[in-house]
Design an enzyme around this catalytic site. Sequence first.
Site, PDB file in Angstrom:
ATOM      1  N   TRP A 175       0.783  -1.309   0.079  1.00  0.00           N
ATOM      2  CA  TRP A 175      -0.071  -0.123  -0.109  1.00  0.00           C
ATOM      3  C   TRP A 175       0.948   1.305   0.150  1.00  0.00           C
ATOM      4  CZ3 TRP A 175      -4.252  -0.453  -2.231  1.00  0.00           C
ATOM      5  CH2 TRP A 175      -4.980  -1.736  -2.062  1.00  0.00           C
ATOM      6  N   ASP A 201      -1.369   6.461   6.762  1.00  0.00           N
ATOM      7  CA  ASP A 201      -2.660   5.605   6.386  1.00  0.00           C
ATOM      8  C   ASP A 201      -2.944   4.459   7.427  1.00  0.00           C
ATOM      9  OD1 ASP A 201      -4.279   3.806   4.994  1.00  0.00           O
ATOM     10  OD2 ASP A 201      -3.006   3.439   3.138  1.00  0.00           O
ATOM     11  N   LYS A 224     -12.061  -1.810   6.468  1.00  0.00           N
ATOM     12  CA  LYS A 224     -11.376  -3.101   7.382  1.00  0.00           C
ATOM     13  C   LYS A 224     -11.713  -2.968   8.724  1.00  0.00           C
ATOM     14  CE  LYS A 224      -8.703  -2.852   3.328  1.00  0.00           C
ATOM     15  NZ  LYS A 224      -7.903  -2.130   2.741  1.00  0.00           N
TER      16      LYS A 224
HETATM   17  C1  LIG Z   1      -7.346  -1.489   1.752  1.00  0.00           C
HETATM   18  C2  LIG Z   1      -6.259  -0.381   1.852  1.00  0.00           C
HETATM   19  C3  LIG Z   1      -6.157   0.543   0.883  1.00  0.00           C
HETATM   20  C4  LIG Z   1      -6.849   0.694  -0.413  1.00  0.00           C
HETATM   21  O1  LIG Z   1      -8.326   1.104  -0.142  1.00  0.00           O
HETATM   22  P1  LIG Z   1      -9.275   1.256  -1.202  1.00  0.00           P
HETATM   23  O2  LIG Z   1     -10.540   1.583  -0.087  1.00  0.00           O
HETATM   24  O3  LIG Z   1      -9.645   0.178  -1.805  1.00  0.00           O
HETATM   25  O4  LIG Z   1      -8.556   2.226  -1.855  1.00  0.00           O
HETATM   26  C5  LIG Z   1      -4.986   1.441   1.224  1.00  0.00           C
HETATM   27  N1  LIG Z   1      -4.110   1.372   2.295  1.00  0.00           N
HETATM   28  C6  LIG Z   1      -4.301   0.027   3.180  1.00  0.00           C
HETATM   29  C7  LIG Z   1      -3.491   0.236   4.279  1.00  0.00           C
HETATM   30  C8  LIG Z   1      -5.325  -0.620   2.803  1.00  0.00           C
HETATM   31  O5  LIG Z   1      -5.484  -1.590   3.932  1.00  0.00           O
END
Ligand SMILES: *Cc1c(COP(=O)(O)O)cnc(C)c1O
Length: 365
Positions: free
Chosen positions: A102, A176, A200
Amino acid sequence: MTRAYNFSPGPAALPETVLRQAQADMLEFGDAGASIVEISHRGPEFLELARQAEADLRNLIEIPDDYAVLFPAGGATTQQALIALNFAAAGQRVDYVVSGHWGRTALKQLVSVDVNVAASGEADGFRTIPARESWRLSKDAAYVHVTANETIHGVEFRPAWGQVPPDTGDVPLFADFSSSIASEPIEVSKYGLIYAGAQKNLGPVGISVVIVRRDLLERAGQPRADIFDYRSQLKGESMLNTPPTWNWYLLGQTVRWMIDEGGTAEFDRRSDVKSTLLYGAIDGSGGFYRNEVAPEVRSRMNVPFFLPDAALDGAFLSGAREAGLIGLKGHRVLGGMRASIYNAMPVEGVQALVDYMQEFQKRHG
Ligand SMILES: *Cc1c(COP(=O)(O)O)cnc(C)c1O
């Protein structure tokens, strides 16, 4: 109907109480006379819901007043593009620490900025996070970007790694938190900005959360359409256009559930119990199961593991399905298995997985 234990990485398991309430509200929301998905986002019922969701999130994460909260439509990847537009001037330096898939994805969203990869775990197959002392940070960067938990590689900034969050001096730290938000108390004031896609740990896909220090919003950034401007979104209460009301509703319900369960301190405790149980089973399998991540950065949310032979993967997954355990197939980038054990996964679910793993090893070991 029997609901399985769902180890999916995202969209992921939601608490059953939230789903049951949603089932009722799908037909009629309170005394609105219509479903939650049919009422106006400008009406009193939805405005109250949105106000409550923000108040609850502020309470859950302990967000100080000098931080704004946005609920933008779309996922974390969209925010990865928007943070550069909003907080870096054209051509300005931005520092990125890449600790997995990511972090790499975040790099791909950057245009018209001067990107410095200050550190990367790639040479090591993303099994470690480079020590803070080795980061080559720029003095004049708009921000330093990190991924708090790498959902695919199973790598997380943990206290055993070093100081968390890492000190970035006067340059604001942007993180993030998509796959680990609300899994433990965090000191929001140590960050310039925190963002997370909801699917998540916070609810359903389709909506994100952005927590940002208000003074940073005054930065010029790059020219951008009004709809991509976080300042406008804040003024418009994240409703410049029709927001994803159903997703916002589910997010609010999930946050409320987390408060009722005891908040981030309780999920911190449960995450320790669950991850210790699962890593213990992997490490105690005499090499049958393997997790390759350095112990000091092993994720408490996403646990990738491998069987001794990939030819066993199919049998492992179909047996798991029969045992009421789903969503265990690893990401195609890594292969193998991955168990995502977010806040909505009870300890009993992880225990059931561990029991199944031991039984599978007896049959195939
Ligand atoms: C799932 C995830 C993303 C991407 O998320 P989307 O909603 O599919 O754009 C980005 N960073 C992390 C750490 C993730 O787990």
